[in-house]
Design a protein around this motif. Structure first.
Motif, mmCIF file in Angstrom:
data_model
loop_
_atom_site.group_PDB
_atom_site.id
_atom_site.type_symbol
_atom_site.label_atom_id
_atom_site.label_comp_id
_atom_site.label_asym_id
_atom_site.label_seq_id
_atom_site.Cartn_x
_atom_site.Cartn_y
_atom_site.Cartn_z
ATOM 1 N N GLU B 24 0.857 -1.184 0.000
ATOM 2 C CA GLU B 24 0.000 0.000 0.000
ATOM 3 C C GLU B 24 0.894 1.236 0.000
ATOM 4 N N LYS B 26 1.344 4.034 1.484
ATOM 5 C CA LYS B 26 0.943 4.788 2.675
ATOM 6 C C LYS B 26 2.175 5.247 3.423
ATOM 7 N N GLY B 28 4.983 5.548 6.023
ATOM 8 C CA GLY B 28 5.527 4.607 7.002
ATOM 9 C C GLY B 28 5.715 3.194 6.490
ATOM 10 N N MET B 31 9.322 2.150 6.231
ATOM 11 C CA MET B 31 9.905 1.903 7.544
ATOM 12 C C MET B 31 9.446 0.549 8.100
ATOM 13 N N ARG B 32 8.165 0.229 7.871
ATOM 14 C CA ARG B 32 7.682 -1.070 8.362
ATOM 15 C C ARG B 32 8.484 -2.216 7.755
ATOM 16 N N ARG B 38 15.296 -5.610 9.746
ATOM 17 C CA ARG B 38 16.268 -5.437 10.829
ATOM 18 C C ARG B 38 15.924 -6.330 12.006
ATOM 19 N N ARG B 39 14.637 -6.304 12.391
ATOM 20 C CA ARG B 39 14.175 -7.025 13.562
ATOM 21 C C ARG B 39 14.384 -8.537 13.419
ATOM 22 N N GLN B 77 6.950 -13.351 6.783
ATOM 23 C CA GLN B 77 6.980 -12.204 7.687
ATOM 24 C C GLN B 77 6.506 -10.946 6.972
ATOM 25 N N LYS B 80 2.849 -10.727 6.863
ATOM 26 C CA LYS B 80 2.194 -10.367 8.127
ATOM 27 C C LYS B 80 1.938 -8.867 8.228
ATOM 28 N N LEU B 81 2.703 -8.081 7.510
ATOM 29 C CA LEU B 81 2.462 -6.641 7.537
ATOM 30 C C LEU B 81 1.150 -6.360 6.809
ATOM 31 N N ILE B 82 0.306 -5.602 7.462
ATOM 32 C CA ILE B 82 -1.018 -5.339 6.901
ATOM 33 C C ILE B 82 -0.907 -4.601 5.569
ATOM 34 N N ASP B 83 0.090 -3.732 5.452
ATOM 35 C CA ASP B 83 0.226 -2.918 4.244
ATOM 36 C C ASP B 83 0.840 -3.673 3.068
ATOM 37 N N VAL B 84 1.305 -4.879 3.315
ATOM 38 C CA VAL B 84 1.877 -5.656 2.218
ATOM 39 C C VAL B 84 0.773 -6.496 1.588
#
Lengths: 555, 206
Positions: B24, B26, B28, B31-32, B38-39, B77, B80-84
């Motif tokens: 999406e 949008k 941020g 960064m997500r 990174r995480r 993973q 899991k991000l809503i924007d993906v």
């Protein structure tokens, strides 16, 4: 707008703390009598209360903090929800839009901070977008694998006028949880179970959140598969069931660990093969084929190679597997575990004149006839509460598993009691853990909540002492802890308290607490140096589970 | 920055993956994705973002060092991000990987011709020229760009800017979320007053 949205989502309780930028919201609060706002004493308490509320009821928990410190104080609680997958909506205010990014007073980039500890988060920049953001946030938090979602709203957005438009339908193209499970995989799982000689089910938190206890019992009974749970899975399968063999992991039952290690097929249901449960990954039962059922595809294959992956809602998948599996007869396998259990009972409490913590928990179990909801902090007392109370009803044990958040017990118990006003709620507290959110006792008084607090007081950070004794050559460094007089402190808050100093007083004190209508604190002066057994040392495998050493048994 | 990771037919070498994420558009979202990598300890070799064929969706091309993490976990993973919205691993496809580079290289009257010869061989364009320098623009896979850089190094590279990889699968197969229906395309043509026959749309010429 925010409160209107909450009301439409059926929220009746929220836990919060006011501050400059959320004052516009507090200003409209009296117009929403259907929403009960609980004033906490620290925002961390609010986040844990929302979490406890969610875990006890299965519904969304809501917490609220102001910008800056209010928001960052929520972080530990949000992370706790994230690790244990509980549906929590965290609302925060932020500085006005013109000040965002300019280090305004009490500004914190809370959406940035919480990226990796929320399922999703929103920074709402227009009042007209509030309803959609709220609706999406609640939808995301409560569906699929539940989790915390944060909505951050700048102060002037609260104040902006806009028409309230409630979206009836949501279309999130990037979010469509799979619930049904793949038919082919379900058949393969059933076939694998049928061939298995020594299958075992490991049931996790997902069984509780999927409300699939009945479905799990049906599968276990039909195929005659022994069931063990993870720590968070406790109460997902009735512990008085003949096929229940306790829970596994670092302080799990010896026979549960041995059974997991000896199984030829491991069926993980709504769990994530965590290191505390499975021991050293590379040495976990190399012969087992793994069937893994979880609603989150990313959990499958994360830690272990999976023979049969099934992505779906356990409540929908389990009945399909039950349909396909044959009626099983596994007398030899069950007898083998029974025999291990006879030889290594793990839950036997030895005779002692000392007030053993295990005895306190067991007495509580007997006095409450196993009907209380138990909320724990983190540490030795948590493990004893998991081991020596027996849980048959889902959601009966509420505890911070994944993150291991000390200070969880009191606020989570408050949240649980708010959700279940007629249930008997016991907060089993560590003397260290309790002090981390001790201030929330004030909320018990404010709200008139009859939470029973049982402090397991051994004068140590007990789990730290145990590790230092066993692995650091008894170098007791910073583990002795000076305490306030908990009874006087409770008294100062206007809460009744009893100090329990001898073993004989234990049942009497519990009886008295149960009869008392309001909140009450029991300060159990338990044996100081008792350790939690059995134990899988950190980094060891389940096969290396150690039981209580003879010299300790003789104490 | 990115290293040579392809052989001549455009297939990725073992260890490195080209992942395309449709996300999406949008604030941020970058960064997500970056924060997720990174995480989880996934290594990004390059990441390129731009608009996709559909309004409101961006296309990220991420070159992942697959030895650090199983590529399946990277994909899951990301999902899991809503924007993906969609994730594809192009590594096992016949794909066209491309990168663009701008290279400012020292030049003088003596060697300018040599430089132009080199540029010619690599089919690089001269986009700026001055008395003591020139800027070359080159498009290609990483190997080609690395090759050009190597040739230019002796002359003195003053500045180098590379985009990171974008990629597309060969043939009719796509990595889009959903393709525009032929009906819509027909409408566009009809609105433009072009005659439409048959189903082989769109045309390259009328």
């Amino acid at each position: 707008m925010v409160l209107e949205s909450l009301e439409r989502e059926g929220v009746d309780t929220m836990f919060g703390y006011p501050g400059g930028v959320v004052l516009p919201l507090y200003d409209t609060l009296p117009q929403f009598p259907g929403i009960r706002h609980v004033l906490v004493r620290h925002e961390q308490g609010a986040a844990h209360m929302a979490d406890g509320y969610a875990r006890a009821s299965g519904r969304l928990g809501v917490c609220l903090g102001t910008s800056g410190p209010g928001a960052t104080n929520l972080v530990t609680g949000i992370t706790t929800s994230w690790m244990d997958s509980t549906p929590v909506l965290a609302l925060t205010g932020n500085v006005a839009r013109t000040l965002l990014g300019r280090d305004g007073f009490q500004e914190a980039d809370i959406t940035g901070i919480t990226h990796s500890i929320t399922k999703h988060n929103y920074l709402v920049m227009q009042a007209s977008e509030i309803p959609l953001a709220m609706r999406e946030a609640v939808h995301i938090a409560t569906t699929g694998r539940p989790g915390p979602v944060l909505v951050d709203i700048p102060k002037d957005v609260f104040q902006e006028e806009a028409e309230f438009y409630w979206p009836e339908h949501l279309s999130l193209r990037g979010y469509k949880p799979t619930t049904e499970g793949h038919d082919g995989m379900i058949k393969r799982a059933a076939a694998l179970i049928d061939q298995a000689k020594r299958p075992i089910i490991i049931a996790g938190h997902g069984v509780i959140w999927g409300e699939a206890q009945k479905e799990l019992v049906e599968l276990a009974e039909k195929a005659q598969i022994p069931v063990i749970t993870t720590f968070l899975g406790i109460s997902g399968f009735p512990e008085n069931h003949v096929l229940s063999y306790g829970w596994l992991g670092m302080h799990g039952m010896f026979y549960a660990n041995m059974a997991a290690d000896a199984a030829d097929v491991v069926i993980g249901i709504g769990m994530r093969f965590d290191d505390r449960a499975m021991g050293r990954f590379k040495d976990f039962n190399p012969n087992a084929k793994i069937v893994h059922i979880d609603i989150d595809p990313a959990e499958i294959g994360k830690n272990f190679a999976t023979a049969v992956p099934i992505v779906g809602d356990v409540k929908r998948v389990l009945p399909k597997i039950t349909d396909h599996v044959q009626h099983g007869v596994r007398t030899d396998w069950l007898r083998w575990i029974d025999q291990v259990r006879e030889e290594h009972p793990s839950l036997h409490i030895r005779e002692s004149r000392r007030m053993l913590p295990q005895y306190v928990v067991r007495t509580l179990y007997e006095e409450t006839q196993g009907n209380a909801t138990i909320v724990t902090g983190v540490g030795q007392h948590q493990m004893w509460a998991g081991q020596h109370y027996f849980y048959n009803k889902p959601r009966q044990l509420i505890s911070s598993g994944g993150l291991g958040t000390m200070g969880f017990e009191l606020p989570a118990a408050i949240g649980a009691q708010m959700a279940l006003p007629n249930e008997e709620i016991w907060a089993i507290c560590g003397d260290g853990s309790f002090q981390m959110n001790i201030q929330e006792m004030a909320v018990l008084v404010d709200e008139g909540l009859p939470v029973k607090m049982a402090i397991f007081n051994n004068g140590y950070l007990g789990m730290i002492r145990q590790w230092q004794q066993l692995f650091y050559d008894k170098n007791y460094s910073s583990c002795g802890i000076t305490q306030p007089d908990f009874c006087k402190l409770a008294d100062a808050y206007g809460i009744r308290a009893l100090r329990v100093e001898t073993k004989a007083e234990v049942p009497l004190a519990i009886k008295e607490a149960r009869e008392y209508k309001g909140p009450i604190l029991l300060d159990f002066q338990i044996d100081q140096e008792e350790n939690v057994w059995p134990m899988v040392p950190a980094g060891a495998s389940l096969a290396e589970t150690i039981e209580q050493p003879a010299e300790e048994l003789a104490r | 920055m990115s290293t040579a990771t392809t052989n001549s037919n455009g297939r990725a070498r073992a260890g490195s993956h080209t992942v395309v994420a449709i996300v999406e558009d949008k604030p941020g979202v970058l960064m997500r994705v970056a924060s997720l990598f990174r995480r989880r300890g996934f290594n990004i070799e390059s990441l390129t973002v731009g608009h996709s064929e559909e309004k409101g969706l961006s296309r990220m091309t991420i070159l992942v060092d697959g030895e650090g993490a199983p590529i399946e976990q990277v994909e899951k993973q990301l999902y899991k991000l809503i924007d993906v919205v969609k994730v594809s691993d192009l590594s096992n496809e016949e794909m066209i990987p491309r990168e663009l580079a701008l290279i400012k290289v020292r030049a003088n009257n003596v060697n300018r011709h040599e430089l132009l010869d080199i540029a010619n061989v690599f089919r690089a364009d001269v986009v700026d020229i001055a008395t003591s320098s020139l800027i070359l623009q080159v498009v290609g896979d990483e190997t080609k760009i690395d090759g050009l850089i190597k040739m230019l190094e002796p002359y003195g590279i003053r500045e180098l800017s590379r985009t990171g990889r974008i990629a597309m699968v060969r043939g009719a197969k796509t990595t889009t979320v959903h393709e525009r229906e032929p009906e819509k395309i027909r409408e566009i043509h009809e609105r433009a007053g072009r005659r439409v026959e048959g189903r082989e749309l769109p045309f390259s010429s009328d």
